[in-house]
Design a protein around this motif. Sequence first.
Motif, PDB file in Angstrom:
ATOM      1  N   ARG A   1      16.928 -63.483  65.761  1.00  0.00           N
ATOM      2  CA  ARG A   1      16.444 -63.153  64.418  1.00  0.00           C
ATOM      3  C   ARG A   1      14.943 -62.882  64.450  1.00  0.00           C
ATOM      4  O   ARG A   1      14.457 -61.913  63.852  1.00  0.00           O
TER       5      ARG A   1
ATOM      6  N   GLU B   1      14.243 -59.501  66.093  1.00  0.00           N
ATOM      7  CA  GLU B   1      14.533 -58.376  65.196  1.00  0.00           C
ATOM      8  C   GLU B   1      13.360 -58.136  64.241  1.00  0.00           C
ATOM      9  O   GLU B   1      12.958 -56.988  64.005  1.00  0.00           O
ATOM     10  N   GLU B   2      12.809 -59.225  63.705  1.00  0.00           N
ATOM     11  CA  GLU B   2      11.659 -59.096  62.808  1.00  0.00           C
ATOM     12  C   GLU B   2      10.449 -58.525  63.563  1.00  0.00           C
ATOM     13  O   GLU B   2       9.695 -57.699  63.034  1.00  0.00           O
TER      14      GLU B   2
ATOM     15  N   ILE C   1      10.531 -56.577  66.281  1.00  0.00           N
ATOM     16  CA  ILE C   1      10.781 -55.150  66.555  1.00  0.00           C
ATOM     17  C   ILE C   1      10.498 -54.311  65.308  1.00  0.00           C
ATOM     18  O   ILE C   1       9.914 -53.219  65.388  1.00  0.00           O
ATOM     19  N   HIS C   2      10.900 -54.855  64.155  1.00  0.00           N
ATOM     20  CA  HIS C   2      10.642 -54.137  62.891  1.00  0.00           C
ATOM     21  C   HIS C   2       9.132 -53.972  62.672  1.00  0.00           C
ATOM     22  O   HIS C   2       8.661 -52.891  62.281  1.00  0.00           O
ATOM     23  N   LYS C   3       8.358 -55.038  62.962  1.00  0.00           N
ATOM     24  CA  LYS C   3       6.896 -54.986  62.791  1.00  0.00           C
ATOM     25  C   LYS C   3       6.261 -53.953  63.724  1.00  0.00           C
ATOM     26  O   LYS C   3       5.419 -53.153  63.311  1.00  0.00           O
TER      27      LYS C   3
ATOM     28  N   THR D   1       7.632 -51.472  65.265  1.00  0.00           N
ATOM     29  CA  THR D   1       8.085 -50.104  64.957  1.00  0.00           C
ATOM     30  C   THR D   1       7.224 -49.521  63.844  1.00  0.00           C
ATOM     31  O   THR D   1       6.815 -48.352  63.883  1.00  0.00           O
ATOM     32  N   GLY D   2       6.922 -50.360  62.865  1.00  0.00           N
ATOM     33  CA  GLY D   2       6.043 -49.934  61.773  1.00  0.00           C
ATOM     34  C   GLY D   2       4.644 -49.614  62.260  1.00  0.00           C
ATOM     35  O   GLY D   2       3.926 -48.808  61.654  1.00  0.00           O
TER      36      GLY D   2
ATOM     37  N   GLU E   1      20.677 -44.170  70.065  1.00  0.00           N
ATOM     38  CA  GLU E   1      20.648 -45.447  69.336  1.00  0.00           C
ATOM     39  C   GLU E   1      21.146 -46.585  70.225  1.00  0.00           C
ATOM     40  O   GLU E   1      20.620 -47.697  70.204  1.00  0.00           O
TER      41      GLU E   1
ATOM     42  N   GLU F   1      18.414 -47.612  72.731  1.00  0.00           N
ATOM     43  CA  GLU F   1      17.413 -48.486  72.121  1.00  0.00           C
ATOM     44  C   GLU F   1      17.940 -49.908  72.018  1.00  0.00           C
ATOM     45  O   GLU F   1      17.226 -50.884  72.253  1.00  0.00           O
TER      46      GLU F   1
ATOM     47  N   ARG G   1      16.421 -53.428  73.746  1.00  0.00           N
ATOM     48  CA  ARG G   1      15.900 -54.407  72.795  1.00  0.00           C
ATOM     49  C   ARG G   1      15.977 -55.837  73.302  1.00  0.00           C
ATOM     50  O   ARG G   1      15.104 -56.652  73.013  1.00  0.00           O
TER      51      ARG G   1
END
Length: 580
Positions: free
Chosen positions: A474, A477-478, A480-482, A484-485, A502, A505, A509
């Motif tokens: 978890r 995932e957060e 990776i989201h950061k 990516t932004g 996809e 990737e 990950r």
Amino acid sequence: MDPHHRSPEYNSLLLAGPRLAPLKQAHARLLVAGHGRSLPLTTKLATLAVAAGAASYARLLAASHPAPDSFLFSSLTRAAAHRGLPAAALTFYRCLLAAALPFSSFAFTSVAKACADLSALRAGTCVHAHAVLLGFGSDPFVLTALLVLYSRCGQLAVARKLFDAIRDRSVVAWNAMISGYEQNGLAERAIEVYKEMQTAGKAPDSSTFVATLSACAQASALDLGCEVEDRIVSERMDMSVFLGAALVNMYARCGLVSKAREWFDLLQERNVVTWTSMIAGYGMHGHGREAIKLFHLMRHEGPPPNDVTFVAVLSACAHAGLVSEGRDAFASMKSVYGLVPRAEHFCAMVDMYGRAGLLDDAMRFICDSIPEEPGPEVWTAMLGACKMHKNFNLGVEVAERLIALEPENPSHHVLLSNLYALSGKMNHVEKVRNTMIKRGLKKQIGYSLIEIGGIAHLFRMGEKSHPKTREIYRYLEELIHKITGAGYVPETDLVLHELEEEEKEFALRYHGEKLAVAFGLMMSAGSTTPIRIMKNLRICGDCHLAIKYMSAVEHREIIVRDKHRFHHFKDGKCSCQEYW
């Protein structure tokens, strides 16, 4: 007591000491005085001859006595073993055996030490059987000497059985087990034994700390390394040259190169190992200029560099792009120090040229400067350079040479497959993979280690056995989201070609490096201390990119030690400056 034991002749023998010419003169006087048949005098004279390095003369003296006893040959065995004459010690042991004289425990401990020094496993096994046959199989001193023998010869299962059989273990037995594991690449087991020693309440000595610090260096066990340093300082232990070198090496290999330099500067006595460890530490961290500066200081103020020093210097030049300095160092090996380059030096030179993009120079060096057929390590360095600089045609040629040299090494096939993938030749990728399947070759499994609170946590790709797996995934995932932004785009070039983008990737990950970093960040939220990771293989390109972004978005320094070097990630940059 022998009537000549304290005679003037005996006293003159003592005055002669372990020097051969005076010993021969003393022997002549003994013969003239009629004391040539005195067994104590013969034993003393022969033992002193061994101390003078004249084992053959000692054997003649022993053979000249009409009635040699067990003590004579046992003394000579012991003297030779401790004088650094292991072959002579074995000879005296065989004399004792041939004379059918009684054996003592110290005869067995001495010959076991000699076998250990020679790495003579077969002879050592015979000595072990002989000791058991004569009833010395449970003697703690004999068991300890045999434990050292089996540890040195890499027979750790046998060594551990002997270790477990010793009821009252001496510090020598503990040290042998710790160093045995460490020297055979089992650092975690070495650390376990050190902790068992602490639990048993046995006081460690300097040798214990040297072996344990070496294990900490190998396993990146910084917390324990710091604990050992604290004990050394608090107990005001004598800082031997070996202990000092071990501290320098531990801090350099655990990522604290500045702390390693602090210890290096504090040491009053430094041997070639100390200097080499510090130079290698700078090289691993990408501080090539500092490594060269220290190397020049060593040439002026320190001991003469040895061949290992030059491996460290050339590797430092390779990792920092210091081609001119590397050339000069390599030339001075033979011209200044009379050292003959080995495979490691040739490999480092090829690596240096290759990393700098000088592929033609690298190939010229291989053809013109290596006297024999280049070994696989040289071609592996060349192949890495071809991959780095995208010279796929030359890379394929080199990979095929490697596979011809070592057809059963899976890493060569993997590298060839990667080159085909990068050049878009997917049909060739499939052929290489099919060849590996037919031959039963499997890619080495990568893993990453992180130490939290003195406990090592291991992560492989897609690892799900950790107790905190759900939280780690978890958190990742957060993360990776950061990133990516912040601009992170996965590098999917080398992921299996039949997967959709996809899916590629997704495959990237959950690499062990990313899981380890996520776990480290999660467990130290709010802290400013660096995250430290150790990886058994070379860090992959995508993880390298991702961790750069992670260091920026989390405002934390992340240090990764991979198979080849250290990467210090901070503020979105890496200390390697993409030169890896």
